[in-house]
Structures are given as C-alpha cells and as structure tokens.
Design a protein around this motif. Structure first.
Motif, PDB file in Angstrom:
ATOM      1  N   GLU A  28      -9.467  -2.750  -6.628  1.00 51.81           N
ATOM      2  CA  GLU A  28     -10.427  -2.818  -7.734  1.00 51.81           C
ATOM      3  C   GLU A  28     -11.748  -2.117  -7.408  1.00 51.81           C
ATOM      4  O   GLU A  28     -12.558  -1.872  -8.296  1.00 51.81           O
ATOM      5  CB  GLU A  28     -10.689  -4.274  -8.115  1.00 51.81           C
ATOM      6  N   SER A  29     -11.982  -1.791  -6.148  1.00 49.29           N
ATOM      7  CA  SER A  29     -13.210  -1.111  -5.742  1.00 49.29           C
ATOM      8  C   SER A  29     -13.239   0.362  -6.164  1.00 49.29           C
ATOM      9  O   SER A  29     -14.278   1.002  -6.111  1.00 49.29           O
ATOM     10  CB  SER A  29     -13.378  -1.175  -4.216  1.00 49.29           C
ATOM     11  N   PHE A  30     -12.094   0.890  -6.578  1.00 49.78           N
ATOM     12  CA  PHE A  30     -11.981   2.311  -6.866  1.00 49.78           C
ATOM     13  C   PHE A  30     -11.587   2.527  -8.317  1.00 49.78           C
ATOM     14  O   PHE A  30     -10.685   1.873  -8.831  1.00 49.78           O
ATOM     15  CB  PHE A  30     -10.939   2.961  -5.942  1.00 49.78           C
ATOM     16  N   ARG A  31     -12.267   3.479  -8.978  1.00 50.98           N
ATOM     17  CA  ARG A  31     -11.909   3.837 -10.352  1.00 50.98           C
ATOM     18  C   ARG A  31     -10.654   4.686 -10.349  1.00 50.98           C
ATOM     19  O   ARG A  31     -10.367   5.378  -9.384  1.00 50.98           O
ATOM     20  CB  ARG A  31     -13.017   4.660 -10.994  1.00 50.98           C
ATOM     21  N   ARG A  32      -9.946   4.635 -11.432  1.00 46.41           N
ATOM     22  CA  ARG A  32      -8.772   5.492 -11.654  1.00 46.41           C
ATOM     23  C   ARG A  32      -7.742   5.424 -10.529  1.00 46.41           C
ATOM     24  O   ARG A  32      -7.048   6.401 -10.258  1.00 46.41           O
ATOM     25  CB  ARG A  32      -9.208   6.941 -11.865  1.00 46.41           C
ATOM     26  N   LEU A  33      -7.627   4.320  -9.891  1.00 45.48           N
ATOM     27  CA  LEU A  33      -6.618   4.164  -8.849  1.00 45.48           C
ATOM     28  C   LEU A  33      -5.445   3.411  -9.450  1.00 45.48           C
ATOM     29  O   LEU A  33      -5.612   2.338 -10.034  1.00 45.48           O
ATOM     30  CB  LEU A  33      -7.200   3.384  -7.665  1.00 45.48           C
ATOM     31  N   HIS A  34      -4.280   3.987  -9.348  1.00 47.03           N
ATOM     32  CA  HIS A  34      -3.085   3.394  -9.946  1.00 47.03           C
ATOM     33  C   HIS A  34      -2.094   3.021  -8.867  1.00 47.03           C
ATOM     34  O   HIS A  34      -2.007   3.704  -7.840  1.00 47.03           O
ATOM     35  CB  HIS A  34      -2.432   4.389 -10.915  1.00 47.03           C
ATOM     36  N   PRO A  35      -1.317   1.961  -9.098  1.00 47.17           N
ATOM     37  CA  PRO A  35      -0.300   1.596  -8.109  1.00 47.17           C
ATOM     38  C   PRO A  35       0.734   2.711  -7.943  1.00 47.17           C
ATOM     39  O   PRO A  35       0.969   3.491  -8.858  1.00 47.17           O
ATOM     40  CB  PRO A  35       0.359   0.347  -8.690  1.00 47.17           C
ATOM     41  N   ILE A  36       1.319   2.766  -6.789  1.00 48.14           N
ATOM     42  CA  ILE A  36       2.404   3.715  -6.542  1.00 48.14           C
ATOM     43  C   ILE A  36       3.595   3.261  -7.374  1.00 48.14           C
ATOM     44  O   ILE A  36       4.003   2.098  -7.306  1.00 48.14           O
ATOM     45  CB  ILE A  36       2.748   3.763  -5.047  1.00 48.14           C
ATOM     46  N   ASN A  37       4.150   4.166  -8.193  1.00 49.22           N
ATOM     47  CA  ASN A  37       5.248   3.793  -9.088  1.00 49.22           C
ATOM     48  C   ASN A  37       6.485   3.337  -8.337  1.00 49.22           C
ATOM     49  O   ASN A  37       7.117   2.360  -8.705  1.00 49.22           O
ATOM     50  CB  ASN A  37       5.616   4.963 -10.002  1.00 49.22           C
ATOM     51  N   THR A  38       6.843   4.065  -7.318  1.00 49.87           N
ATOM     52  CA  THR A  38       8.030   3.736  -6.547  1.00 49.87           C
ATOM     53  C   THR A  38       7.665   3.723  -5.073  1.00 49.87           C
ATOM     54  O   THR A  38       7.767   4.743  -4.398  1.00 49.87           O
ATOM     55  CB  THR A  38       9.150   4.775  -6.793  1.00 49.87           C
ATOM     56  N   PRO A  39       7.209   2.570  -4.571  1.00 47.33           N
ATOM     57  CA  PRO A  39       6.843   2.524  -3.142  1.00 47.33           C
ATOM     58  C   PRO A  39       8.048   2.850  -2.258  1.00 47.33           C
ATOM     59  O   PRO A  39       9.169   2.469  -2.559  1.00 47.33           O
ATOM     60  CB  PRO A  39       6.404   1.081  -2.930  1.00 47.33           C
ATOM     61  N   ARG A  40       7.793   3.594  -1.200  1.00 52.17           N
ATOM     62  CA  ARG A  40       8.841   3.950  -0.246  1.00 52.17           C
ATOM     63  C   ARG A  40       8.340   3.704   1.161  1.00 52.17           C
ATOM     64  O   ARG A  40       7.174   3.975   1.458  1.00 52.17           O
ATOM     65  CB  ARG A  40       9.211   5.428  -0.375  1.00 52.17           C
ATOM     66  N   GLY A  56      -3.180  -7.342   1.750  1.00 52.55           N
ATOM     67  CA  GLY A  56      -2.437  -8.211   2.664  1.00 52.55           C
ATOM     68  C   GLY A  56      -2.447  -7.587   4.044  1.00 52.55           C
ATOM     69  O   GLY A  56      -3.508  -7.331   4.607  1.00 52.55           O
ATOM     70  N   ASP A  57      -1.279  -7.301   4.580  1.00 48.49           N
ATOM     71  CA  ASP A  57      -1.169  -6.614   5.865  1.00 48.49           C
ATOM     72  C   ASP A  57      -0.670  -5.187   5.688  1.00 48.49           C
ATOM     73  O   ASP A  57      -0.124  -4.595   6.611  1.00 48.49           O
ATOM     74  CB  ASP A  57      -0.221  -7.376   6.798  1.00 48.49           C
ATOM     75  N   VAL A  58      -0.846  -4.635   4.477  1.00 54.74           N
ATOM     76  CA  VAL A  58      -0.355  -3.290   4.170  1.00 54.74           C
ATOM     77  C   VAL A  58      -1.532  -2.357   3.925  1.00 54.74           C
ATOM     78  O   VAL A  58      -2.463  -2.685   3.197  1.00 54.74           O
ATOM     79  CB  VAL A  58       0.559  -3.318   2.923  1.00 54.74           C
ATOM     80  N   LEU A  59      -1.461  -1.194   4.529  1.00 52.10           N
ATOM     81  CA  LEU A  59      -2.445  -0.134   4.314  1.00 52.10           C
ATOM     82  C   LEU A  59      -1.788   0.904   3.407  1.00 52.10           C
ATOM     83  O   LEU A  59      -1.081   1.787   3.870  1.00 52.10           O
ATOM     84  CB  LEU A  59      -2.843   0.495   5.650  1.00 52.10           C
ATOM     85  N   PRO A  60      -1.959   0.754   2.061  1.00 52.31           N
ATOM     86  CA  PRO A  60      -1.293   1.697   1.159  1.00 52.31           C
ATOM     87  C   PRO A  60      -1.876   3.094   1.309  1.00 52.31           C
ATOM     88  O   PRO A  60      -3.072   3.252   1.508  1.00 52.31           O
ATOM     89  CB  PRO A  60      -1.580   1.146  -0.240  1.00 52.31           C
ATOM     90  N   THR A  61      -1.040   4.093   1.206  1.00 52.13           N
ATOM     91  CA  THR A  61      -1.510   5.477   1.217  1.00 52.13           C
ATOM     92  C   THR A  61      -0.869   6.197   0.050  1.00 52.13           C
ATOM     93  O   THR A  61       0.241   5.884  -0.363  1.00 52.13           O
ATOM     94  CB  THR A  61      -1.146   6.214   2.518  1.00 52.13           C
ATOM     95  N   SER A  62      -1.590   7.116  -0.503  1.00 53.17           N
ATOM     96  CA  SER A  62      -1.007   7.936  -1.583  1.00 53.17           C
ATOM     97  C   SER A  62      -1.358   9.372  -1.264  1.00 53.17           C
ATOM     98  O   SER A  62      -0.747   9.985  -0.424  1.00 53.17           O
ATOM     99  CB  SER A  62      -1.527   7.482  -2.929  1.00 53.17           C
ATOM    100  N   GLY A  63      -2.366   9.898  -1.875  1.00 52.90           N
ATOM    101  CA  GLY A  63      -2.768  11.270  -1.615  1.00 52.90           C
ATOM    102  C   GLY A  63      -4.269  11.328  -1.481  1.00 52.90           C
ATOM    103  O   GLY A  63      -4.951  10.324  -1.595  1.00 52.90           O
TER     104      GLY A  63
END
Length: 71
Positions: free
Chosen positions: A10-22, A59-66
């Motif tokens: 929520e701290s970031f604007r225009r940030l969307h969840p990853i559609n298909t996490p891998r 949680g204990d996950v560091l999500p990365t996208s681009g």
C-alpha cells in the motif's frame, strides 16, 4: 535503527499483484543475517529515475516484479 513503519504494498502507487506468481528457478546462495533481514523487512522506496527498484516484504516473502516505471 529507524522507528518508521515498514513499507508495504500500500506504500506504492500503481502497484499491482503479480497475476501468476511463479517460484524462481534458482534460489540465491546468499544467507541473510538477522540484521540484514531486519533492514530488508523495512523496505526501500526508489528516490529518482536512477534507482530502479522498490522493495517491501509480505510475511516472509520478498516479492519481485520489474523495475520501477517512471512514466
């Protein structure tokens, strides 16, 4: 150590969840110390166009996208 609240999705604007996490195909060899992980958990917000990544933990996950898009 700073007393600021950690950054979240929520701290970031225009940030969307990853559609298909891998899962990543190769995990890094690096083992984070407790001090490292505490710092990572606080997050990081890119300050200008030369900095390409925002960092936050869920949680204990560091999500990365681009990289950050400045447009």
């Amino acid at each position: 150590m700073t007393t600021e609240a950690p950054l979240t999705r929520e701290s970031f604007r225009r940030l969307h969840p990853i559609n298909t996490p891998r899962p990543v195909s190769e995990l890094p060899d690096r083992v984070w110390t407790d001090e490292d992980w505490d710092r990572i958990r606080r997050g990081y917000r890119a300050r200008d166009m030369d900095e390409k990544w925002n960092v936050f933990v869920e949680g204990d996950v560091l999500p990365t996208s681009g990289p950050v898009s400045w447009s």
